[in-house]
Design a protein around this motif. Sequence first.
Motif, PDB file in Angstrom:
ATOM      1  N   GLN A   1      -5.810   4.818   2.699  1.00 19.79           N
ATOM      2  CA  GLN A   1      -6.850   3.741   2.692  1.00 19.79           C
ATOM      3  C   GLN A   1      -8.152   4.291   3.564  1.00 19.79           C
ATOM      4  OE1 GLN A   1      -6.355   1.026   0.555  1.00 19.79           O
ATOM      5  NE2 GLN A   1      -4.613   2.403   0.103  1.00 19.79           N
TER       6      GLN A   1
ATOM      7  N   GLN B   1      -5.066  -3.707   5.023  1.00 12.31           N
ATOM      8  CA  GLN B   1      -3.984  -2.958   5.851  1.00 12.31           C
ATOM      9  C   GLN B   1      -3.881  -3.249   7.136  1.00 12.31           C
ATOM     10  OE1 GLN B   1      -4.087   1.298   5.833  1.00 12.31           O
ATOM     11  NE2 GLN B   1      -1.953   1.340   4.814  1.00 12.31           N
TER      12      GLN B   1
ATOM     13  N   PHE C   1       0.777  -1.174  -0.086  1.00  9.98           N
ATOM     14  CA  PHE C   1       0.026  -0.129  -0.044  1.00  9.98           C
ATOM     15  C   PHE C   1       0.881   1.374  -0.037  1.00  9.98           C
ATOM     16  CE2 PHE C   1      -2.649  -3.175   1.967  1.00  9.98           C
ATOM     17  CZ  PHE C   1      -3.867  -2.982   1.033  1.00  9.98           C
TER      18      PHE C   1
ATOM     19  N   THR D   1       3.216  -1.404   4.122  1.00 10.07           N
ATOM     20  CA  THR D   1       2.730   0.110   3.924  1.00 10.07           C
ATOM     21  C   THR D   1       3.806   0.714   3.515  1.00 10.07           C
ATOM     22  OG1 THR D   1       0.562  -0.250   5.058  1.00 10.07           O
ATOM     23  CG2 THR D   1       1.271   1.828   4.734  1.00 10.07           C
TER      24      THR D   1
ATOM     25  N   SER E   1       4.353   4.719   3.322  1.00 11.00           N
ATOM     26  CA  SER E   1       3.638   6.034   3.621  1.00 11.00           C
ATOM     27  C   SER E   1       4.164   7.154   2.594  1.00 11.00           C
ATOM     28  CB  SER E   1       3.419   6.418   5.046  1.00 11.00           C
ATOM     29  OG  SER E   1       4.833   6.982   5.360  1.00 11.00           O
TER      30      SER E   1
END
Length: 512
Positions: A420, A430, A416, A454, A456
Amino acid sequence: MTIHFNRIDPIDTVQILHHGAVNGVTGSCHELCINDNTGLLIDCGLFQGAETAGRSSADQLEIEFEINHLCALLVTHCHIDHVGRIPYLLAAGFNQPIYATRATAALLPIVIKDALKVGVTKNKRLIELYLKKLEQLLVPIDYGQWFDLPVTNALTDNISPDHLRFNKAKAKFKPAGHILGSAYIEIELGDALVTHTKLTGQPLSKQNNHRVVFSGDLGASYTPLLASPNSPYKADTLVIESTYGDKNHQSRKQRTQNLKKVIEKAVSDKGVVLIPAFSIGRTQELLYELEQIIHQQRKIQSKSKNSAPSEHTKMWDQIEIIVDSPLAAKFTEQYIEFKQLWDSEAKKKLHQNRHPLDFEQLYTVNSHQEHLATIDYLAKRNKPAIIIAASGMCSGGRIMNYLKQFISITTADIIFVGYQAHGTPGRDIQTYGPHGGYVFLEGVKKDVKAGVHTISGYSAHADQDNLINFVKRMHHKPKHIRIVHGDDEAKQALAEKYRGLLPNADIEIGTS
């Protein structure tokens, strides 16, 4: 959903109504009341995820607010959560100018056509009618250019005493650095109408002008395909997003290292790597970074001419990068078309005869038949691949078929790289995936056995530091800030930061 902000002290304030993106991060739609006869709409987006709970599909899309007094629609950018209700606005009878930057004006018909095909109708004639109407109303505007808005003068004996009212307005788009064509909007309200309170008979204000700034979605700093946003010179009222109001992103160098590390680990077992990403913005950013990693690996190897290629170099030379989205392919073409908007770093690569959005190992899947064949091909072979597909929150689109095929396979990985929203399958994967949980994909329960990661730093949204600096770097700082487009925790955290920065300003948090 229309939210009215009730103010403690109405003096020297403008009235702003919110028809979305006030209790979450989707459905952006804001109305600036210029006077009692004229309103201005900023964005008209689609609700997604938990923000659709308890509402039928028709209710989510219906234009529930009055539109007869609206003089124009200003579009900050063409993500679906900012423009997805435009067809329904047109169906409700909206017949006023739709202003957008030149790049957004080029992208918007592509987005709306896809939205109509997916969520409204497959009738080609009806779709063409919508697109023809959109084309008639769409007005492309250059960045930094003031343009007058068609304001209807108010009658002085019919003025609300609670807010400032104006007879003139002009607007300007400034680069927001979020996606191609994205902008924040400065609106200069002029020719103020002096009104009197019912209680005291005293004028509310004698000021002639009031500057309102709508942030739209601000981008993170150091995005090579887009110039970083600069703060406006002034704002009296600021309406600002807060998607990452409580977080800071990883540095660009760190996020690239993390992406490289995660992919190398993920494909060591020859599994597939799934990256859910929106067709516009995130997909192009990822392609840029992947091309850079491949280039760096080859550069390192070229300096070691006498040694055999390392395993890492061989892996990056051989791995297939598949963009399974005809829409993303169209947007990538537009990114190339508008390359004059790229940052200097990206332009430099073009001068070096590199193509950061069109390179040797990149494959694009177009038809639905090709899409299904690609999934079948990947499921049967023993070779790694990176697949980038929409939607970015796993709430629909081709990524769903990839997830259903690979999410319960231990050699697969999901990365990701963007926000989300609550209530989306992406948020569930997630949250619960790393702990061996499960997720419902289009009504089917699937155990999450794939690796879940993830990163970011690839968010196209500004982080907390960016949002604070956007205000800090204004020469004339706002007296009023209204925080929207974020979860409660993000809005609260950002509000506290702004209160520390501007102790005498009125800081509001959007709530229902």
